[in-house]
Design a protein around this motif. Structure first.
Motif, mmCIF file in Angstrom:
data_model
loop_
_atom_site.group_PDB
_atom_site.id
_atom_site.type_symbol
_atom_site.label_atom_id
_atom_site.label_comp_id
_atom_site.label_asym_id
_atom_site.label_seq_id
_atom_site.Cartn_x
_atom_site.Cartn_y
_atom_site.Cartn_z
ATOM 1 N N LEU A 86 0.827 -1.211 0.000
ATOM 2 C CA LEU A 86 0.000 0.000 0.000
ATOM 3 C C LEU A 86 0.859 1.258 0.000
ATOM 4 C CD1 LEU A 86 -2.802 -0.994 2.561
ATOM 5 C CD2 LEU A 86 -2.984 -0.891 0.065
ATOM 6 N N GLY A 87 1.936 1.249 0.784
ATOM 7 C CA GLY A 87 2.825 2.405 0.820
ATOM 8 C C GLY A 87 3.505 2.650 -0.510
ATOM 9 N N ALA A 88 3.953 1.577 -1.162
ATOM 10 C CA ALA A 88 4.600 1.720 -2.472
ATOM 11 C C ALA A 88 3.625 2.277 -3.503
ATOM 12 C CB ALA A 88 5.147 0.370 -2.930
ATOM 13 N N LYS A 89 2.406 1.779 -3.498
ATOM 14 C CA LYS A 89 1.407 2.273 -4.453
ATOM 15 C C LYS A 89 1.094 3.747 -4.203
ATOM 16 C CE LYS A 89 -3.012 0.966 -6.539
ATOM 17 N NZ LYS A 89 -3.504 2.320 -6.747
ATOM 18 N N HIS A 90 0.988 4.114 -2.929
ATOM 19 C CA HIS A 90 0.652 5.497 -2.586
ATOM 20 C C HIS A 90 1.749 6.471 -3.037
ATOM 21 C CE1 HIS A 90 -0.922 8.875 -0.273
ATOM 22 N NE2 HIS A 90 0.298 9.044 0.243
ATOM 23 N N ILE B 166 -0.887 -3.191 -10.604
ATOM 24 C CA ILE B 166 -1.219 -3.631 -9.254
ATOM 25 C C ILE B 166 -0.403 -4.877 -8.882
ATOM 26 C CG2 ILE B 166 -3.179 -4.997 -10.093
ATOM 27 C CD1 ILE B 166 -2.918 -3.194 -6.677
ATOM 28 N N SER B 167 -0.132 -5.739 -9.857
ATOM 29 C CA SER B 167 0.691 -6.923 -9.610
ATOM 30 C C SER B 167 2.118 -6.526 -9.227
ATOM 31 C CB SER B 167 0.717 -7.830 -10.841
ATOM 32 O OG SER B 167 -0.570 -8.352 -11.108
ATOM 33 N N ASP B 168 2.634 -5.456 -9.868
ATOM 34 C CA ASP B 168 3.981 -4.975 -9.542
ATOM 35 C C ASP B 168 4.047 -4.474 -8.102
ATOM 36 O OD1 ASP B 168 5.136 -5.518 -12.017
ATOM 37 O OD2 ASP B 168 4.449 -3.627 -12.869
ATOM 38 N N TYR B 169 3.017 -3.729 -7.691
ATOM 39 C CA TYR B 169 3.017 -3.189 -6.319
ATOM 40 C C TYR B 169 2.909 -4.322 -5.284
ATOM 41 C CZ TYR B 169 2.420 1.489 -8.279
ATOM 42 O OH TYR B 169 2.608 2.659 -8.962
ATOM 43 N N LEU B 170 2.086 -5.325 -5.591
ATOM 44 C CA LEU B 170 1.991 -6.469 -4.682
ATOM 45 C C LEU B 170 3.295 -7.265 -4.655
ATOM 46 C CD1 LEU B 170 -1.629 -7.730 -5.517
ATOM 47 C CD2 LEU B 170 -0.883 -6.522 -3.458
ATOM 48 N N ALA B 171 3.939 -7.361 -5.824
ATOM 49 C CA ALA B 171 5.229 -8.051 -5.892
ATOM 50 C C ALA B 171 6.280 -7.308 -5.072
ATOM 51 C CB ALA B 171 5.688 -8.181 -7.342
ATOM 52 N N ILE B 172 6.241 -5.971 -5.110
ATOM 53 C CA ILE B 172 7.170 -5.167 -4.297
ATOM 54 C C ILE B 172 6.969 -5.474 -2.813
ATOM 55 C CG2 ILE B 172 7.684 -2.789 -3.535
ATOM 56 C CD1 ILE B 172 7.104 -1.927 -6.459
ATOM 57 N N PHE C 257 4.785 -14.350 -3.542
ATOM 58 C CA PHE C 257 5.280 -13.886 -4.844
ATOM 59 C C PHE C 257 4.802 -14.804 -5.966
ATOM 60 C CE2 PHE C 257 8.463 -13.563 -8.209
ATOM 61 C CZ PHE C 257 8.564 -12.190 -8.365
ATOM 62 N N ASN C 258 4.912 -16.118 -5.752
ATOM 63 C CA ASN C 258 4.466 -17.071 -6.772
ATOM 64 C C ASN C 258 2.966 -16.990 -6.998
ATOM 65 O OD1 ASN C 258 7.074 -18.029 -7.129
ATOM 66 N ND2 ASN C 258 6.841 -19.683 -5.646
ATOM 67 N N ALA C 259 2.216 -16.787 -5.911
ATOM 68 C CA ALA C 259 0.759 -16.666 -6.036
ATOM 69 C C ALA C 259 0.380 -15.402 -6.813
ATOM 70 C CB ALA C 259 0.114 -16.655 -4.655
ATOM 71 N N ILE C 260 1.120 -14.316 -6.582
ATOM 72 C CA ILE C 260 0.872 -13.060 -7.303
ATOM 73 C C ILE C 260 1.099 -13.243 -8.798
ATOM 74 C CG2 ILE C 260 1.777 -10.715 -7.670
ATOM 75 C CD1 ILE C 260 2.357 -10.717 -4.597
ATOM 76 N N GLN C 261 2.167 -13.969 -9.154
ATOM 77 C CA GLN C 261 2.464 -14.194 -10.572
ATOM 78 C C GLN C 261 1.471 -15.159 -11.206
ATOM 79 O OE1 GLN C 261 6.683 -15.285 -10.855
ATOM 80 N NE2 GLN C 261 7.079 -13.176 -11.437
ATOM 81 N N ARG C 262 0.876 -16.026 -10.391
ATOM 82 C CA ARG C 262 -0.031 -17.043 -10.925
ATOM 83 C C ARG C 262 -1.424 -16.480 -11.192
ATOM 84 N NH1 ARG C 262 0.087 -22.518 -7.643
ATOM 85 N NH2 ARG C 262 2.273 -22.210 -8.220
ATOM 86 N N PHE C 263 -1.834 -15.457 -10.442
ATOM 87 C CA PHE C 263 -3.185 -14.910 -10.565
ATOM 88 C C PHE C 263 -3.174 -13.590 -11.337
ATOM 89 C CE2 PHE C 263 -3.760 -17.852 -7.120
ATOM 90 C CZ PHE C 263 -5.072 -18.295 -7.259
#
Length: 549
Positions: free
Chosen positions: A130-134, A146-152, A195-201
Motif C-alpha cells: 500500500l505504501g509503495a502504491k501510494h 497492481i501486480s507490480d506493487y503487490l510483488a514489491i 510472490f508465486n501466487a501473485i504471478q499465478r493470478f
C-alpha cells in the motif's frame, strides 16, 4: 570448402576464448572466496564485522576494480542468476539451518515463530504494498501495475535469514536466535509463496472470489510444502533404518543423506511448492530420526559437511551480490534521474522499518499473554527482534530480478529504478544494519559469565564429541518436569509445554519405533546400534580379561 573451414576455425577460437574466460572468472571467484574466509577468520573477534559483510565489501571492491579495468563496460565476472541462487546456493543453507537448529528452542517458540513468520509477513506485505502504491504513483517512475506493487510488497517482506545466522549466536542468545532465525525461514517461505501466487493470478481486476482463491492457494502451498518436507525426511529415516548402509560404506550413507535432502527441495520445485519450507522441515526431521540411524562416523561427517556447504554458499551469495551491484547497465538507465532512485530507495527503507514494527511489537504483546513470566519477550528482546530482521538479501534480489527483468530487461526506466533500488536497499541494510546488530545485541543482552560446565555437562567416560553426536540432549531445565501429568489448567497456561508432552509420548511410542531415533533403534545385525553395543561388549570383555574393574 575453404570458407567453411575458416568459419569453423573462427567459431572454435571464439568457443575456446569463452571457455578460457570462464576458467579465469572461476579462478578469480574461488580466490576471492578464500580471501573472504581468511579475512573472516582474522576479523572473528571484531565487534562490528562478520563474514557476510566482509564478502559484500570484497565483492563490491572487486566490481569497482573490474569496472576500471574494463573501461566502464562491465563490473562482473559472473552474472546474477536466480536459477543459480534458488537451485544451487539456497538449498544447502536452508537445509543446514533445519538440520542444525536446536529443536527444543524452535518448537518451544513455534507459535511465536509462526506468528512472526507467517502473520507478521502478511502484515508487512500489506503495509509495503500500500505504501509503495501510494508514493510511487506520485513520483511517476514508470507504468507499474497492481501486480507490480503487490510483488514489491512480497520482495521487501523477505528478511535475510542468511545474514541473521552470522549476526546472532545460537549459544549466547538461544531464545533470540531461534525466534529471529525461525521467523526468517518461515518469512522467506511465506514471501516466496506470496510472490508465486501473485504471478499465478491475474490481479488487475481483483474481486472477492479472486481474493479467496489467492488466500486458499497460499495456505494450500504452505501446508503441502511442509508435509512434503516431513514426508521426505521420514522416508530417508526409514531407508537408513532398514538398509543399514553404513555397515558397508560410510561414504554411501553420507551421499544418500545429501541426495535425499536435495531431492526434497527439487520435488518441491517440480510441483511448484515452497521449496524453502520443504527442505527446512526435511532438515529438522532428518536430524531427529535419520541422523540417529547412521554410524558415528557418518554423524560427524554429515554435521561438518552440511555446515561447510552452507557456509560456502552464504559467502558465495554475498560476494556474488556485491559484484553484481555495480552492473553498469542498470545504473546507466537511472543516471539521468538520481533523485528518483534515491527517493524510491529511501521510501522502501522507511516502509521496511514501519512494516516490521507494525507486527513485531503487537504480536509480541499477544504472544506474551500465553507465556509464563520468565518466558515473556521484554522490550529489549522485542527491539532486537525488530532490528535483526531489517536486513534484506539475495532472496529479495532474486525475486526483484524475476519480476522486473522479464520484459525489456533493465533498460526500461521503471524496471531499472526498481532493480537499482533493490540493490541499494540490500547493500545499505546488510552493511549498516548488519554492522550495528552485534553491538546492539551486546548492549541489550550482555553475555552472562557462566562457567562452561553449566552449559555442557561432561561426565566421566564421556567424550567432548558426545554433544555433537547427541544434538539436543544437553540438559534443559524447561523440560525437567515434562513427564508430569498435564492438567487442563496447565494446558491453557502453557500450551506449548502440554503439546510437547503429548508429542513426546506419541514420538516414543509410535514414530521412533517405525523410523528410528535416539535410544530406540532396534538391535539388528549390522545396524549402528548393534555395532555400538558389540564394540562396548568387546571393551568390557577385554577389561575383564585384564582384571580391570
Amino acid at each position: 570448402m575453404v570458407i567453411g573451414l575458416s568459419t569453423m576455425l573462427e567459431k572454435t577460437e571464439t568457443l575456446l576464448g569463452s571457455d578460457h574466460a570462464s576458467v579465469v572468472s572461476m579462478n578469480l571467484f574461488v580466490a576471492l572466496l578464500c580471501a573472504c574466509i581468511v579475512l573472516g577468520h582474522l576479523l572473528e573477534e571484531t565487534r562490528w564485522m562478520n563474514e557476510s559483510i566482509t564478502a559484500l565489501i570484497i565483492g563490491s571492491c572487486t566490481g569497482i576494480v573490474i569496472l576500471l579495468i574494463s573501461g566502464g563496460k562491465s563490473s562482473r565476472i559472473l552474472v546474477f542468476s536466480e536459477d543459480l541462487f534458488f537451485i544451487y546456493l539456497l538449498p544447502p543453507i536452508i537445509f543446514n539451518a533445519g538440520f542444525q537448529v536446536k529443536k527444543k528452542q524452535f518448537f518451544r517458540n513455534f507459535t511465536t515463530i509462526m506468528f512472526f513468520g507467517a502473520i507478521g509477513t502478511l502484515i508487512s506485505f500489506v503495509i509495503i504494498s500500500l505504501g509503495a502504491k501510494h508514493f510511487f504513483e506520485k513520483m511517476n517512475i514508470g507504468d507499474l501495475t497492481i501486480s507490480d506493487y503487490l510483488a514489491i510488497g512480497a520482495i521487501f517482506s523477505a528478511t535475510d535469514s542468511v545474514c541473521t545466522l552470522q549476526v546472532l549466536n545460537q549459544d549466547d542468545t538461544p531464545l533470540l536466535y531461534s525466534l529471529v532465525f525461525g521467523e526468517g525461514v518461515v518469512n522467506d517461505a511465506t514471501s516466496v509463496v506470496l510472490f508465486n501466487a501473485i504471478q499465478r493470478f491475474d490481479l488487475t481486476n481483483i474481486n472477492s472470489t479472486i481474493a479467496l482463491e489467492f488466500a486458499g492457494n497460499f495456505f494450500y502451498l504452505f501446508i503441502l510444502s511442509t508435509a512434503l518436507g516431513v514426508g521426505a525426511g521420514l522416508l530417508s529415516a526409514f531407508i537408513m533404518k532398514k538398509l543399514y548402509i553404513g555397515r558397508h560404506s560410510t561414504d554411501r550413507e553420507v551421499a544418500l543423506m545429501m541426495l535425499l535432502a536435495y531431492l526434497s527441495y527439487m520435488l518441491a520445485e517440480l510441483f511448484h511448492l515452497s521449496s524453502i519450507l520443504t527442505v527446512f522441515f526435511c532438515g529438522i526431521v532428518m536430524s531427529h530420526y535419520t541422523w540417529h540411524n547412521v554410524t558415528d562416523k557418518s554423524k560427524v561427517t554429515t554435521k561438518h559437511t552440511f555446515a561447510a556447504l552452507s557456509f560456502l554458499a552464504e559467502i558465495f551469495i554475498f560476494l556474488y551480490v556485491g559484484m553484481d551491484a555495480l552492473d553498469i547497465e542498470k545504473w546507466d538507465v537511472v543516471r539521468d534521474s538520481p533523485g528518483q532512485s534515491i527517493g524510491v530507495s529511501s521510501i522502501l527503507l522507511g516502509l521496511i522499518l514501519l512494516g516490521r514494527a507494525a507486527f513485531v511489537f503487537p504480536l509480541s504483546f499477544l504472544s506474551n499473554l500465553t507465556k509464563s513470566p520468565d518466558e515473556k519477550l521484554d522490550w529489549k528482546k522485542q527491539v532486537t527482534i525488530w532490528w535483526a530482521g531489517l536486513m534484506r538479501g539475495a532472496v529479495s534480489m532474486a525475486l526483484a530480478y524475476n519480476q522486473f527483468t522479464t520484459s525489456g530487461h533493465t533498460k526500461v526506466l521503471g524496471n531499472a529504478i526498481m532493480i537499482t533500488s533493490t540493490i541499494t536497499v540490500v547493500l545499505f541494510s546488510t552493511v549498516v544494519f548488519g554492522l550495528l546488530t552485534k553491538p546492539l545485541v551486546k548492549h541489550l543482552h550482555p553475555s552472562s559469565k557462566r562457567s562452561s560446565t553449566t552449559a555442557l555437562q561432561i561426565t566421566p567416560g564421556s567424550s567432548l564429541q558426545d554433544p555433537l553426536l547427541n544434538g539436543d540432549s544437553i540438559y534443559d531445565p524447561y523440560y525437567d518436569h515434562i513427564d508430569q501429568p498435564i492438567t487442563f489448567k496447565m494446558f491453557l497456561k502453557t500450551p506449548s509445554r502440554a503439546i510437547h508432552h503429548y508429542w513426546r509420548k506419541f514420538d516414543n511410542a509410535v514414530m521412533r519405533r517405525i523410523f528410528g531415533g535416539r535410544g530406540v533403534s532396534p538391535v539388528v545385525p549390522g545396524s549402528p546400534v548393534e555395532t555400538s553395543i558389540r564394540q562396548w561388549s568387546e571393551g568390557v570383555e577385554i577389561k575383564e580379561q585384564n582384571g580391570e574393574p
